[in-house]
Design a protein around this motif. Structure first.
Motif, PDB file in Angstrom:
ATOM      1  N   THR A  75       0.648  -1.248   0.158  1.00 28.82           N
ATOM      2  CA  THR A  75      -0.069  -0.181  -0.588  1.00 28.82           C
ATOM      3  C   THR A  75       0.682   1.533   0.188  1.00 28.82           C
ATOM      4  O   THR A  75       2.192   1.298   1.111  1.00 28.82           O
ATOM      5  CB  THR A  75      -0.971   0.191   1.285  1.00 28.82           C
ATOM      6  N   SER A 116      -9.293   1.646  -4.363  1.00 27.44           N
ATOM      7  CA  SER A 116      -9.359   0.216  -4.038  1.00 27.44           C
ATOM      8  C   SER A 116     -10.274   0.309  -3.751  1.00 27.44           C
ATOM      9  O   SER A 116     -10.759   1.620  -2.364  1.00 27.44           O
ATOM     10  CB  SER A 116      -8.615  -0.637  -2.574  1.00 27.44           C
ATOM     11  N   ARG A 117     -11.431   0.069  -4.788  1.00 22.91           N
ATOM     12  CA  ARG A 117     -12.843   0.139  -3.404  1.00 22.91           C
ATOM     13  C   ARG A 117     -13.539  -0.849  -1.953  1.00 22.91           C
ATOM     14  O   ARG A 117     -14.445   0.580  -1.210  1.00 22.91           O
ATOM     15  CB  ARG A 117     -13.603  -0.693  -4.103  1.00 22.91           C
ATOM     16  N   GLU A 118     -12.986  -1.681  -1.334  1.00 19.85           N
ATOM     17  CA  GLU A 118     -13.189  -2.010  -0.168  1.00 19.85           C
ATOM     18  C   GLU A 118     -11.982  -1.350   0.573  1.00 19.85           C
ATOM     19  O   GLU A 118     -12.916  -0.483   1.426  1.00 19.85           O
ATOM     20  CB  GLU A 118     -12.489  -3.411  -0.341  1.00 19.85           C
ATOM     21  N   THR A 119     -11.191  -0.906   0.279  1.00 18.05           N
ATOM     22  CA  THR A 119     -10.118   0.640   1.443  1.00 18.05           C
ATOM     23  C   THR A 119     -10.814   2.223   0.853  1.00 18.05           C
ATOM     24  O   THR A 119     -10.583   2.325   1.834  1.00 18.05           O
ATOM     25  CB  THR A 119      -8.866   1.071   0.501  1.00 18.05           C
ATOM     26  N   CYS A 120     -11.511   2.196  -0.015  1.00 16.21           N
ATOM     27  CA  CYS A 120     -12.147   3.380   0.844  1.00 16.21           C
ATOM     28  C   CYS A 120     -13.462   3.677   1.066  1.00 16.21           C
ATOM     29  O   CYS A 120     -13.685   4.381   1.746  1.00 16.21           O
ATOM     30  CB  CYS A 120     -12.681   3.750  -1.806  1.00 16.21           C
ATOM     31  N   ASP A 121     -14.055   2.401   0.872  1.00 11.62           N
ATOM     32  CA  ASP A 121     -15.637   2.512   2.125  1.00 11.62           C
ATOM     33  C   ASP A 121     -14.556   2.522   3.580  1.00 11.62           C
ATOM     34  O   ASP A 121     -15.722   3.427   4.395  1.00 11.62           O
ATOM     35  CB  ASP A 121     -16.309   0.960   1.755  1.00 11.62           C
ATOM     36  N   ARG A 122     -13.761   1.385   3.627  1.00 16.31           N
ATOM     37  CA  ARG A 122     -13.732   1.571   4.968  1.00 16.31           C
ATOM     38  C   ARG A 122     -12.603   2.781   5.586  1.00 16.31           C
ATOM     39  O   ARG A 122     -13.308   3.449   6.818  1.00 16.31           O
ATOM     40  CB  ARG A 122     -12.373   0.463   5.166  1.00 16.31           C
ATOM     41  N   HIS A 164     -13.692   7.291  -4.554  1.00 23.46           N
ATOM     42  CA  HIS A 164     -12.766   5.802  -5.363  1.00 23.46           C
ATOM     43  C   HIS A 164     -11.824   6.192  -6.163  1.00 23.46           C
ATOM     44  O   HIS A 164     -13.213   6.600  -7.496  1.00 23.46           O
ATOM     45  CB  HIS A 164     -13.822   4.948  -4.968  1.00 23.46           C
TER      46      HIS A 164
END
Length: 501
Positions: A14, A247-253, A271
Motif C-alpha cells: 500500500t 481500491s473500492r474496499e479500502t475506500c469504503d473503510r 474511489h
C-alpha cells in the motif's frame, strides 16, 4: 494551494502519496510482510542492562532486540514534567526540562517485564528504539496515560486558540485523570469533536490495560492503524481537496473511518476507478524513480547532489549550466534560493533524517545568506517531521537535523549493489587485469602446474586478450607456462579465478 492525497492499494503493498500543486511531496509505503512498528505497544522483557551505554536491550518479539535508553524510561515523579513534540513529527513523550538521569541499573533489571512503545523502526542493523512513556494518538489529541499535563502543539500559533483548546481539553480530561497533547489538526475544532476523541482514547487505553494483563512477553498489545487509516488521520486537513483511493474496499473503510472521526471531511474521500493507474495519472511513479537518483536538476540549470551515508546526508549545490544575467554573486544567490526550496522538498520526499549538511554555493553578501536560510526554514515549515536548522558555519555550510522514525525511501526501495558492495564504484578492467597477472605469478610460485586457466568477466578477458596480448606472451615466456583465458558472463567485473591444470 491545491493538495491531494492518493492511495494505491495492491495485495502486498500500500502506498500513500501527498501531491501539492501537481508535485509529489511525500510518499509512505507499507508492505504486508514488513509493516512498520512505530507506535505499537508491546509487553517486553529486559534481556540485558548495559550500564556503560545507560541503556537496555529488550525482547519484544521482533527479529532483533530493541533498544531502550535510560532517558526514555518513565520514572516516579517525572510524569508531570512530560510533554511531547507535535505528534506529526512522531510519537513519544520527552522531558520538558532536562533532569539528571539515574543509572540504568536503578531503573531496570535483567529479566524484568516492561510495557514499551516503539518510537523508531529497526533501521539498517539497528533494532527498534523504545520508550516506556506511552502515548496514543487520535485525530485531534494524543493521550498521555502516565501524565496529567495538558499541552498544545507549537504549530498552533494563535494564543487565543491555544488557550481555548487547552481549557476545553483540560475540562474533558478531568474525569479520566490522564494528560493530553492537542494536535495541530485540532485548530478550530468544536468541543464535540474533542470530546469524541477523548472517549475514543479512553476506550483504547482501557483495551491496552486489559491486553497487558493477559499477554505474554513479546506480545503486541496495541497496534497502530494501517497506512491508509494513518494517512487520513495524520495528513487529512481542510486544505486537502480530495483523497483518491484506487481500491473500492479500502475506500469504503476510509469513508467509514472519516465519517466517524472527521465528519466534515468524509465527503472528500472518493474511489478512483480510472483505467490509468492513479499514480501514473499524477506522474508519481516517475517522481519516485527520480527520488532514487543522486542528482536533482533545478529549473535554472543548476543541480543538487544528494549523498546518504550512515553518519549523515550531504547535499551539494551546483550552478551547472545556469549563467545568470548580471554577475556571479547574483547568479549564485538565485541558484541557492531555488536550491533551498528543492532541498526542503527532497528531504521530505526521500524521508532523509538525522544530521544533514547542505553545501550551498559560497556567497559573500551576508543578506543573501540570511535570505537563503530564511527560504530554507520557510520551505521546511510544511514538513511534518521535526526539523532544526542552524546558521551558516565558518566553512559556509548549513547544518540541520530532521527527525526520522522509519527508513528513508532509498533504503526501503533499494538494496546494496551486488557489483560494488555499496562502494558506488568498481575497479576498472585495467586494475583487475593487473591483479590477474599478479595472481598468476603468485600461483605459479606456490604450486606446480603446466598450464593455467583464468576465468574472468567478459570485459576483463577482452581487455587482456586484445590490449595486453604482448604482456601475456612475455608472462608465459617468463614463467614457462601456458596461460589460457575464458570469459564467463556470470562473473562480475572484479571477480576472477586462476585455475592450475
Amino acid at each position: 494551494m491545491s493538495e491531494e492525497i492518493l492511495v494505491n492499494v495492491t495485495p502486498r503493498e500500500t502506498r500513500v502519496a501527498v501531491v501539492e500543486n501537481g508535485m509529489l511531496q511525500e510518499l509512505h509505503i507499507e508492505r504486508g510482510w514488513r509493516r512498520g512498528v512505530v507506535g505499537n505497544i508491546y509487553k517486553g522483557r529486559v534481556q540485558r542492562v548495559m550500564p556503560g551505554m545507560q541503556a537496555a536491550f529488550v525482547d519484544i518479539g521482533l527479529e532483533r532486540a530493541a533498544f531502550l535508553h535510560a532517558n526514555d524510561v518513565l520514572r516516579p515523579g517525572r510524569a508531570e514534567d512530560l510533554t511531547v513534540e507535535d505528534p506529526a513529527a512522531g510519537p513519544g513523550p520527552v522531558p520538558a526540562v532536562p533532569q539528571p538521569t539515574p543509572p540504568i541499573g536503578e531503573l531496570l533489571r535483567d529479566g524484568q517485564e516492561v510495557v514499551v512503545q516503539v518510537v523508531k523502526d529497526p533501521i539498517g542493523t539497528k533494532g527498534a528504539r523504545l520508550t516506556t512513556q506511552i502515548s496514543i494518538p487520535s485525530r485531534y489529541l494524543v493521550l498521555l496515560p502516565q501524565s496529567k499535563v495538558i499541552g498544545v502543539s507549537a504549530r498552533i500559533e494563535d494564543e487565543a486558540e491555544r488557550a481555548r483548546l487547552k481549557a476545553l481539553v483540560g475540562a474533558l480530561a478531568l474525569a479520566g485523570g490522564h494528560g493530553y497533547i492537542v494536535r495541530t489538526n485540532a485548530e478550530g475544532q468544536p468541543e464535540e469533536a474533542l470530546a469524541e476523541d477523548v472517549a475514543y482514547l479512553a476506550r483504547a487505553w482501557a483495551l491496552v490495560e486489559r491486553s497487558v494483563a493477559g499477554a505474554g512477553v513479546g506480545s503486541c498489545v496495541y497496534e497502530d492503524l494501517t497506512l491508509p487509516m494513518r494517512g487520513v488521520r495524520d495528513l487529512m486537513r481542510r486544505v486537502v481537496e480530495k483523497v483518491k483511493v484506487d481500491s473500492r474496499e479500502t475506500c469504503d473503510r476510509l469513508r467509514a473511518f472519516a465519517a466517524q472521526y472527521m465528519p466534515g471531511l468524509a465527503e472528500k474521500v472518493e474511489h478512483y476507478a480510472g483505467a490509468r493507474p492513479v499514480f501514473d495519472l499524477y506522474g508519481v511513479e516517475d517522481e519516485i524513480s527520480r527520488a532514487l537518483d543522486k542528482e536533482v536538476p533545478l529549473k535554472s540549470g543548476g543541480y543538487l547532489v544528494i549523498d546518504q551515508t550512515e553518519a549523515m546526508t550531504t547535499v551539494d549545490v551546483n550552478t551547472g549550466s545556469f549563467l545568470g544575467q548580471r554577475n556571479l554573486e547574483e547568479t549564485v544567490y538565485r541558484t541557492n534560493l531555488e536550491a533551498a526550496q528543492a532541498v526542503a522538498r527532497q528531504l521530505r520526499l526521500r524521508n532523509l533524517g538525522g544530521i544533514i549538511i547542505i553545501d550551498f554555493i559560497d556567497m559573500t553578501d551576508p543578506e543573501h545568506r540570511r535570505q537563503v536560510l530564511r527560504t530554507l526554514e520557510k520551505s521546511l515549515a510544511r514538513d511534518h517531521a521535526k526539523t532544526t536548522v542552524y546558521d551558516f558555519s565558518p566553512l559556509g555550510l548549513v547544518e540541520m537535523t530532521r527527525k526520522r522514525t522509519v527508513e528513508s525511501l532509498e533504503r526501503q526501495l533499494s538494496e546494496t549493489c551486488h557489483e560494488c558492495g555499496g562502494r558506488g564504484t568498481l575497479k576498472t578492467a585495467e586494475t583487475v587485469t593487473y591483479e590477474v597477472f599478479r595472481e598468476i605469478v603468485r600461483a605459479v610460485r606456490q604450486f606446480d602446474a603446466e598450464r593455467l586457466l583464468v576465468i574472468a568477466s567478459p570485459k576483463v578477458v577482452a581487455r587482456i586478450t586484445e590490449e595486453e596480448s604482448a604482456t601475456v606472451a612475455e608472462l608465459e615466456e617468463f614463467l614457462g607456462k601456458t596461460i589460457r583465458f575464458q570469459a564467463d558472463g556470470q562473473y562480475q567485473q572484479e571477480q576472477f579465478d586462476v585455475l592450475l591444470l
